[in-house]
Design an enzyme around this catalytic site. Sequence first.
Site, mmCIF file in Angstrom:
data_model
loop_
_atom_site.group_PDB
_atom_site.id
_atom_site.type_symbol
_atom_site.label_atom_id
_atom_site.label_comp_id
_atom_site.label_asym_id
_atom_site.label_seq_id
_atom_site.Cartn_x
_atom_site.Cartn_y
_atom_site.Cartn_z
ATOM 1 N N SER A 1 0.831 -1.218 0.000
ATOM 2 C CA SER A 1 0.000 0.000 0.000
ATOM 3 C C SER A 1 0.861 1.262 0.000
ATOM 4 C CB SER A 1 -0.977 -0.005 1.179
ATOM 5 O OG SER A 1 -0.332 0.257 2.406
ATOM 6 N N ARG B 1 13.319 -7.022 5.710
ATOM 7 C CA ARG B 1 14.654 -7.601 5.764
ATOM 8 C C ARG B 1 15.568 -6.654 6.527
ATOM 9 N NH1 ARG B 1 15.872 -12.509 4.018
ATOM 10 N NH2 ARG B 1 17.968 -11.746 3.568
ATOM 11 N N ILE B 2 16.498 -7.215 7.297
ATOM 12 C CA ILE B 2 17.591 -6.406 7.846
ATOM 13 C C ILE B 2 18.686 -6.390 6.793
ATOM 14 C CG2 ILE B 2 19.322 -6.251 9.667
ATOM 15 C CD1 ILE B 2 17.318 -7.620 11.520
ATOM 16 N N ASN C 1 13.532 4.280 5.026
ATOM 17 C CA ASN C 1 12.520 3.336 5.490
ATOM 18 C C ASN C 1 11.409 4.112 6.179
ATOM 19 O OD1 ASN C 1 11.361 0.766 6.097
ATOM 20 N ND2 ASN C 1 12.116 0.947 8.196
ATOM 21 N N GLU D 1 0.855 7.391 6.960
ATOM 22 C CA GLU D 1 2.024 6.873 6.223
ATOM 23 C C GLU D 1 1.953 7.250 4.745
ATOM 24 O OE1 GLU D 1 3.535 2.855 6.688
ATOM 25 O OE2 GLU D 1 2.224 2.512 8.408
ATOM 26 N N LEU E 1 18.005 -2.878 13.156
ATOM 27 C CA LEU E 1 16.576 -3.038 12.893
ATOM 28 C C LEU E 1 15.883 -1.725 13.271
ATOM 29 C CD1 LEU E 1 14.189 -4.894 12.179
ATOM 30 C CD2 LEU E 1 14.185 -5.646 14.570
ATOM 31 N N ASP E 2 15.547 -0.925 12.276
ATOM 32 C CA ASP E 2 14.862 0.359 12.488
ATOM 33 C C ASP E 2 15.660 1.269 13.438
ATOM 34 O OD1 ASP E 2 12.678 -0.464 10.866
ATOM 35 O OD2 ASP E 2 11.854 -1.571 12.554
ATOM 36 N N HIS F 1 8.612 3.474 9.206
ATOM 37 C CA HIS F 1 8.291 2.566 10.316
ATOM 38 C C HIS F 1 7.055 3.112 11.024
ATOM 39 C CE1 HIS F 1 8.910 -0.413 13.374
ATOM 40 N NE2 HIS F 1 8.869 0.506 14.318
HETATM 41 C C1 GAR Z 1 3.644 -0.501 6.756
HETATM 42 O O1 GAR Z 1 2.814 -0.195 7.855
HETATM 43 C C2 GAR Z 1 5.089 -0.127 7.049
HETATM 44 O O2 GAR Z 1 5.216 1.061 7.785
HETATM 45 C C3 GAR Z 1 5.518 -1.326 7.841
HETATM 46 O O3 GAR Z 1 4.982 -2.413 7.143
HETATM 47 C C4 GAR Z 1 3.754 -2.015 6.541
HETATM 48 C C5 GAR Z 1 3.789 -2.380 5.075
HETATM 49 O O4 GAR Z 1 2.536 -2.164 4.496
HETATM 50 N N1 GAR Z 1 6.944 -1.395 7.972
HETATM 51 C C6 GAR Z 1 7.548 -1.876 9.074
HETATM 52 O O5 GAR Z 1 6.947 -2.327 10.020
HETATM 53 C C7 GAR Z 1 9.072 -1.795 9.041
HETATM 54 N N2 GAR Z 1 9.609 -2.165 10.307
HETATM 55 P P1 GAR Z 1 2.394 -1.990 2.924
HETATM 56 O O6 GAR Z 1 3.010 -3.239 2.289
HETATM 57 O O7 GAR Z 1 0.906 -1.966 2.706
HETATM 58 O O8 GAR Z 1 3.082 -0.737 2.527
#
Ligand code: GAR
Length: 226
Positions: A37, A116-117, A132, A199, A169-170, A134
């Site tokens: 998304s 992935r890290i 990234n 986001e 990691l983040d 988060h």
């Molecule tokens: C999102 O909420 C993003 O912020 C999170 O994964 C989701 C991906 O959704 N990322 C993390 O948690 C990174 N640590 P999407 O595939 O619909 O964009």
Amino acid sequence: MPSGPPSPAERGPGGEAPLSAPTGKARLAILLSGRGSNMLALAREVREGVLQGLAEIAVVFSNIPEAAGLQAAAELGYATASVDSRGRKRAEFDADVVAKLEQFRPDYIVLAGYMRILSPTFIRAFAGRILNIHPADTHQHQGLHAYEWAWENRLPETKITVHLVDEGLDTGPVLAQAPVDLRGAETLEDVERRGLAVEHRFYADILARLIRGELPKTPAPATASQ
Ligand code: GAR
């Protein structure tokens, strides 16, 4: 090559010049592992929003060849690529990914749900140009399940974080954060819906400011073996 100082759109993340695209459009490699998304939101902003004229999508990449987001990108006509990470050693897999991505000459590596890290091999190849998003304050929560964490702790607010990526990691330097009001949220789905709405606007906004050289200079993340 044009002479004179580079336009803001030709500068790198720390204001250094120039990026590879002489048109001034930053070439994005968007990396994902799932539904995509955030990739779709970025693509919309490239087509008709804050990234229009500033950026172009060079490739959408996944470590999961059957990821829904990769399929969605292909249906929209974007170049897609994948290298299956399952069963691979991290450094070897990342070396393959770097080689694959370099074919698309990206200026920025934009992680959008890329689970992935990253190894030093990857970080060094694109030093200071990996972003990234988060779904929490990275000083408080790292890794998976950030919305579950906010929901289970009944937080009145969480903070979406856009940061440069290092080997942790983040853990990389924070570029910007945006608050999400969670007061009155009644379900985890409600928390996630509110967060994703932020986001989807915020990532493109920060990327646009970064490309224009409007963000304060942030030290590039270090790699352990530099
Ligand atoms: C999102 O909420 C993003 O912020 C999170 O994964 C989701 C991906 O959704 N990322 C993390 O948690 C990174 N640590 P999407 O595939 O619909 O964009």
